[in-house]
Structure formats: C-alpha cells, structure tokens
Design an enzyme around this catalytic site. Structure first.
Site, mmCIF file in Angstrom:
data_model
loop_
_atom_site.group_PDB
_atom_site.id
_atom_site.type_symbol
_atom_site.label_atom_id
_atom_site.label_comp_id
_atom_site.label_asym_id
_atom_site.label_seq_id
_atom_site.Cartn_x
_atom_site.Cartn_y
_atom_site.Cartn_z
ATOM 1 N N SER A 8 0.864 -1.189 0.000
ATOM 2 C CA SER A 8 0.000 0.000 0.000
ATOM 3 C C SER A 8 0.892 1.228 0.000
ATOM 4 C CB SER A 8 -0.888 -0.012 1.245
ATOM 5 O OG SER A 8 -0.093 -0.240 2.403
ATOM 6 N N ASN A 96 -3.746 -2.568 13.483
ATOM 7 C CA ASN A 96 -5.130 -2.150 13.215
ATOM 8 C C ASN A 96 -5.469 -0.803 13.854
ATOM 9 O OD1 ASN A 96 -5.130 -4.609 12.022
ATOM 10 N ND2 ASN A 96 -6.577 -5.588 13.429
ATOM 11 N N THR A 141 -31.872 31.241 -15.962
ATOM 12 C CA THR A 141 -32.436 29.959 -15.545
ATOM 13 C C THR A 141 -32.498 29.143 -16.829
ATOM 14 O OG1 THR A 141 -34.726 30.574 -15.940
ATOM 15 C CG2 THR A 141 -33.891 31.021 -13.735
ATOM 16 N N HIS A 142 -32.255 27.866 -16.738
ATOM 17 C CA HIS A 142 -32.169 26.992 -17.931
ATOM 18 C C HIS A 142 -31.141 27.498 -18.927
ATOM 19 C CE1 HIS A 142 -36.075 25.263 -16.630
ATOM 20 N NE2 HIS A 142 -36.314 26.508 -16.279
ATOM 21 N N SER A 263 -2.885 26.538 -27.946
ATOM 22 C CA SER A 263 -3.061 25.315 -28.728
ATOM 23 C C SER A 263 -1.768 25.049 -29.496
ATOM 24 C CB SER A 263 -4.223 25.515 -29.699
ATOM 25 O OG SER A 263 -4.050 24.706 -30.837
ATOM 26 N N LYS A 269 -5.607 30.454 -29.862
ATOM 27 C CA LYS A 269 -6.393 29.843 -28.776
ATOM 28 C C LYS A 269 -5.894 30.207 -27.376
ATOM 29 C CE LYS A 269 -9.374 27.169 -28.884
ATOM 30 N NZ LYS A 269 -9.494 25.761 -29.282
ATOM 31 N N ASN A 271 -7.163 28.382 -23.998
ATOM 32 C CA ASN A 271 -8.103 27.388 -23.477
ATOM 33 C C ASN A 271 -8.152 27.394 -21.946
ATOM 34 O OD1 ASN A 271 -8.613 26.478 -26.116
ATOM 35 N ND2 ASN A 271 -6.746 25.253 -26.049
ATOM 36 N N GLU A 276 -11.270 23.434 -16.622
ATOM 37 C CA GLU A 276 -11.741 22.130 -17.131
ATOM 38 C C GLU A 276 -11.286 20.992 -16.221
ATOM 39 O OE1 GLU A 276 -12.021 22.980 -21.935
ATOM 40 O OE2 GLU A 276 -10.097 22.511 -21.071
ATOM 41 N N TYR A 303 -11.449 -5.601 11.938
ATOM 42 C CA TYR A 303 -10.561 -5.224 10.841
ATOM 43 C C TYR A 303 -10.527 -6.288 9.745
ATOM 44 C CZ TYR A 303 -6.430 -3.975 8.169
ATOM 45 O OH TYR A 303 -5.588 -3.644 7.136
ATOM 46 N N GLN A 308 -7.422 -1.478 3.878
ATOM 47 C CA GLN A 308 -6.214 -0.867 3.310
ATOM 48 C C GLN A 308 -6.507 -0.231 1.946
ATOM 49 O OE1 GLN A 308 -2.217 -2.734 3.554
ATOM 50 N NE2 GLN A 308 -2.445 -3.055 1.367
HETATM 51 N N1 ARG Z 1 -1.428 -1.505 5.872
HETATM 52 C C1 ARG Z 1 -2.555 -1.968 6.623
HETATM 53 C C2 ARG Z 1 -3.774 -1.069 6.366
HETATM 54 O O1 ARG Z 1 -3.632 -0.045 5.769
HETATM 55 C C3 ARG Z 1 -2.192 -1.991 8.070
HETATM 56 C C4 ARG Z 1 -3.003 -2.900 8.919
HETATM 57 C C5 ARG Z 1 -2.636 -4.315 8.749
HETATM 58 N N2 ARG Z 1 -3.295 -5.116 9.722
HETATM 59 C C6 ARG Z 1 -3.420 -6.423 9.593
HETATM 60 N N3 ARG Z 1 -4.069 -7.045 10.523
HETATM 61 N N4 ARG Z 1 -2.968 -7.057 8.543
HETATM 62 O O2 ARG Z 1 -4.860 -1.375 6.728
#
Ligand code: ARG
Length: 513
Positions: A8, A96, A141-142, A263, A269, A271, A276, A303, A308
């Site tokens: 992650s 957790n 409006t509209h 452009s 141009k 833009n 946007e 958990y 994650q």
């Molecule tokens: N990287 C994990 C998360 O974002 C950390 C928690 C992991 N806990 C576990 N019991 N595997 O949630």
C-alpha cells in the site's frame, strides 16, 4: 511479483509522518505507565528521531521492501536496536489501531489545510463581489436570459455554497479527530495503557472508545469524501460557468493568462484548461467516494485487509479537492471581468418582463397570473420595441408608447379593458423596463439591490473571519499537542545515529513479517 499485490505504498507514503508521531506518543505513554523501561523508551525514541531525519531515504529505499509502513518502521527499529529493545515498541497495540490512528492524523491535517484554502476562495469571491456591486449582467435559468442581476450578487451565491462546505468540513473534522489508539487488534489490551494520554499527545479531541468500533470504522473517511464530493459539485459548477463565460458567445470574462493554455496548432487559442480540470477532478472525487462506500459496505467487524484499499482513495480525493480549491481561488482572484459586455447583454431577451408584469399588478390591482398572460402574449412585439428603447435614444418615446399600445390591445382581448385605462402610464412602463432601477427595486433580503448586496458582503466577511478563527483555533490546539509530544520525546529520548537507511542489509529483501 505476487507479493507486491499486498503493498500500500502510495497511501503509506502519505502516512509516514503520522506514523512516527503515533510511535512516539505510544512509546512515551508506555514508559510513563512503566510498561517500557526508561532506557528502552530512550533508545526507541532516539531511533525514531533519526528515522524522521532520513524520512526521504526511508520512503524511497526501505518502505518498498516491507509489507507496509508499520512493519517497515518496526523493522528499522529492531534492526538498529535489536529485538530485545526494538521489539518492545509494538507492545500493547496492533497495526489495526495504529493505521486507523495514522489515517485520522493525516486526514485531520489535510482537512485543516483544505479549510484554509477554502476560506481563501471564499475571501476571493467576497472581494471580487465588492468590486462589482454595480456590474450588471443577465441572470439565467435553464441557461436562458431570465432577469438582470449584478455580478456581485451572482458571486455571493457561490460564496454561500462554499460557506456551507466549510461547515461540513468542520463536521467531518470533528468525526475524524478521535483517537482509536489503544484498541489494539480490536479487543483492547491487558497492559495498563493510558488511552487518554496518547490521544492528548497526538492532538485528538477525545478517545474513540469502543475497541471494535475504533478499528473497524472508516465512516469518517466516507463522511470526509462526501463533503469533498459536495464541495467539488460546487467547484465544478463555478468552473463550468467560467468555461462558458470566456467563450466568444458569452465573452463576459477573461481567465488570467497563467490559468489558460495555448493550442499546439491554433495560434489564437486560449483554453481554460485549469477550470476544465477542476470540472474533471470532481468526477475523480465522486469515484473515490463510490469506491470507499463499495469497499466498506459488506465488511464483517472488525478489521479486514480490505480497509487498506480505502486509504489510496482518500489520499486521491483529498489531494484533488485541495488542489482544485487553490486553483479556483487563484482564478477568481485574477479574473478579468468584461463589465461593458455583461451590461450590454443584461436586457437582451427581454429580461425586464417580470418587472413589467409586477408593475402592472401594482398599478392595476389585477392578479399576477393575468398580468403574466398579457405580457407573454405581447412578448414578440415587446422584445423588438424593448431593443429599440435600449439602443435608439431618439426612438425611446415612440418605443414606450408602442409597448403600452400593444399591451392595451392584448389586455382588451384578454380582460376586456385597456391597462392605460386602469392606471398604467408610459412613465411606469419605461421605469419597469429600465434594467438598473429594476435591480435596485429588488432590495428585499437576499436580492441584488446595491444596499442589500453591500449588507450581505459585510455580513459574510464577518462570518468568514469567525470561521477562519475557529479553524485556526483547531490548528493551534493540534500545534500545542505536537509541542507537548516533542517536549516529552526530547526529555526521554537518547539520540544515537543509526545506519544509513539507503543500504538495507541484503537479507531484508523479503517480507518476513
Ligand atoms: N497496511 C494496513 C492497512 O492499511 C495496516 C493494517 C494491517 N493489519 C493487519 N491485521 N494485517 O490497513
């Protein structure tokens, strides 16, 4: 690599700073409660200090080698201090509660920064409005010309939407700034920890009490992204108008050069790419909201690793929203308003028709619906004569007379009486068709008349100041907690240099945690 599937990294990078804080507060508390010896706490805190100094190298070289941020930090601490000491840092907690705490800290800080940007945008809108109290424009409006208003009146509408966004963010902040630390895996811990102490050291308002709830919930993430989504709707609507208004068809505004691009083929141009992208990023944020809702909706307590997958969406939504607010504030500030063009187009499409109907009601006493019928039957003629009235000064008198004659004729066919016989004069017709006095008549609460708009600006300046103050108080409270944490850490830590993180030992390449 199959193992990479579990990483992650993007979200973990976002959490590094928060995790070091969480580790520090936890170790300080463990030592205060006698769970860690002074010597052990000192060594761990010293190690964390060096890790913080080498944060960039840690992120670049160490983080990708581990399952996640939490195991990466613990591994470094254990590598440096040995398991006998370093292995004590994770006493009485779990990843957790750790990760939930980190996310809340990181999000809290992002919310404070986002609210500052939002107040900047609100200020830009109010100041722009203050400079355009007399700038007349067609209101829509509209997307059809409806009635004339002023640019200031129009800008205040957007400012009010952003004021509500601010209140929503405050609410999201309150729901975020709660401490799950100490819930451990989900069942709390038998160690005599002090949850209030870590909550205070980390700048949380209070402890998130129930240990299962604390690690299971991501409702604060959903709430925050919902607020961002709402805010992005408001931003995107403003962006859309800027995009339309700088076209040759509208020609109301000129977007500042820094926020327009050329452009590669068409030399003429300019833009509105930034606007946007604000419009597009609203889609990104709604996508994040939908993803998080879908990830969370069927998770059994407590958990699950699914959680994650929530964090990267939060990071993306947060960064997209804050950046969009900042871009919009700068664009509004630098916006060049083509006052003459706006004014020229204000009466086009017979935008005074409503006022003319109102005048007929006031002068003759007939019902609004009847007056509406008379005017709408007369519209084709009235549109032409109204244009003459506006553009040809010599023909002014004739045009007004013609309008009243037409109205009389139609009134005769609809109600059997002429309006001129019921008290309507040419002077009143002319007055009703005058766009400027038309606007000034709308002086009731919330209307575009000069005095009312001035009052609204003043009031909103006061509200903005109050909002910014309450934001700063929150920031200040967090800052004070951080100082306290720093003081405690400095008192307790023993600095020692650790090996350069850049070169992890070769046998560290696997994820053995
Ligand atoms: N990287 C994990 C998360 O974002 C950390 C928690 C992991 N806990 C576990 N019991 N595997 O949630």
């Amino acid at each position: 690599m199959v193992k990479d599937y579990i990483l992650s990294l993007e979200a973990d990078r976002w959490l590094v700073h928060a995790d070091i804080l969480v580790d520090r507060a936890h170790v300080v508390m463990l030592q205060e409660r006698g769970i860690l010896k002074k010597k052990e706490a000192a060594a761990i805190l010293g190690c964390l200090a060096y890790l913080e100094e080498q944060e960039q190298d840690f992120i670049e070289h160490e983080l990708p080698l581990h399952e996640d941020l939490h195991t990466a930090i613990e591994s470094v601490v254990i590598r440096e201090l040995g398991e006998e000491i370093g292995g004590r840092m994770h006493t009485a907690r779990s990843r957790n509660d750790e990760v939930a705490t980190c996310i809340r800290i990181a999000l809290r800080n992002e919310l404070l920064a986002m609210m500052r940007e939002l107040n900047g945008l609100r200020k830009a809108l109010l100041e722009k409005a203050a400079g355009h109290i007399d700038t007349i424009m067609p209101g829509y409006t509209h997307l059809q010309h409806a009635q004339a208003t002023t640019y200031a009146h129009y800008l205040l509408a957007h400012a009010d939407a952003f004021a509500r966004d601010f209140s929503r963010l405050l609410q999201a902040y309150a729901c975020t700034n709660l401490s799950p630390l100490g819930a451990a895996a989900f069942a709390s811990t038998g160690f005599p920890i002090d949850r209030e102490r870590t909550a205070k050291l980390l700048g949380f308002d209070i402890v998130l009490e129930h240990s299962i709830d604390a690690v299971s919930t991501r409702d604060f993430v959903i709430e925050a992204i919902s607020c961002f989504a709402n805010l992005m709707v408001n931003l995107s609507r403003l962006a859309e108008e800027l995009i339309l208004w700088c076209t040759a068809e509208f020609d109301f505004i000129h977007i500042p050069a820094e926020y327009a691009t050329g452009s590669s083929i068409m030399p003429q141009k300019r833009n509105p790419d930034y606007a946007e992208l604000v419009r597009a990023k609203s889609g990104t944020v709604y996508g994040c909201l939908m993803s998080v809702l879908s990830i969370c909706k069927a998770l059994p307590y407590s958990y699950n690793r699914d959680l994650q997958e929530v964090t990267p969406h939060l990071v993306r939504a947060t960064k997209s929203t804050t950046a969009s607010i900042a871009v919009m504030a700068a664009m509004v500030e630098g916006l060049d308003v083509k006052k003459a063009e706006m004014e020229k187009k204000a009466p086009v499409g017979f935008t005074a028709a409503t006022e003319l109907a109102d005048t007929i009601v006031r002068k003759t006493g007939m019902s609004f619906r009847t007056a509406h019928k008379i005017i709408s039957s007369a519209v084709p003629v009235l549109v032409d004569e109204n244009m003459k009235l506006l553009t040809e000064h010599d023909a002014e008198h004739a045009a007004v007379a013609e309008i009243l004659r037409q109205l009389d004729e139609i009134a005769l066919s609809i109600i059997g009486k002429k309006l001129s016989e019921m008290g309507l004069t040419e002077k009143e017709v002319k007055e009703a068709l005058n766009i400027t006095s038309n606007i000034q008549k709308r002086k009731g609460r919330g209307g575009p008349a000069k005095k009312e708009v001035q009052r609204m600006i003043e009031r909103r300046r006061g509200e903005l100041e109050k909002d910014e103050k309450s934001r700063q108080e929150k920031e200040e409270r967090v800052r004070r907690s951080m100082e306290e944490l720093d003081r405690e850490v400095k008192k307790k830590q023993k600095r020692r240099s650790i090996r350069v993180i850049k070169k992890p030992a070769p046998n560290r390449a696997g994820n053995e945690e």
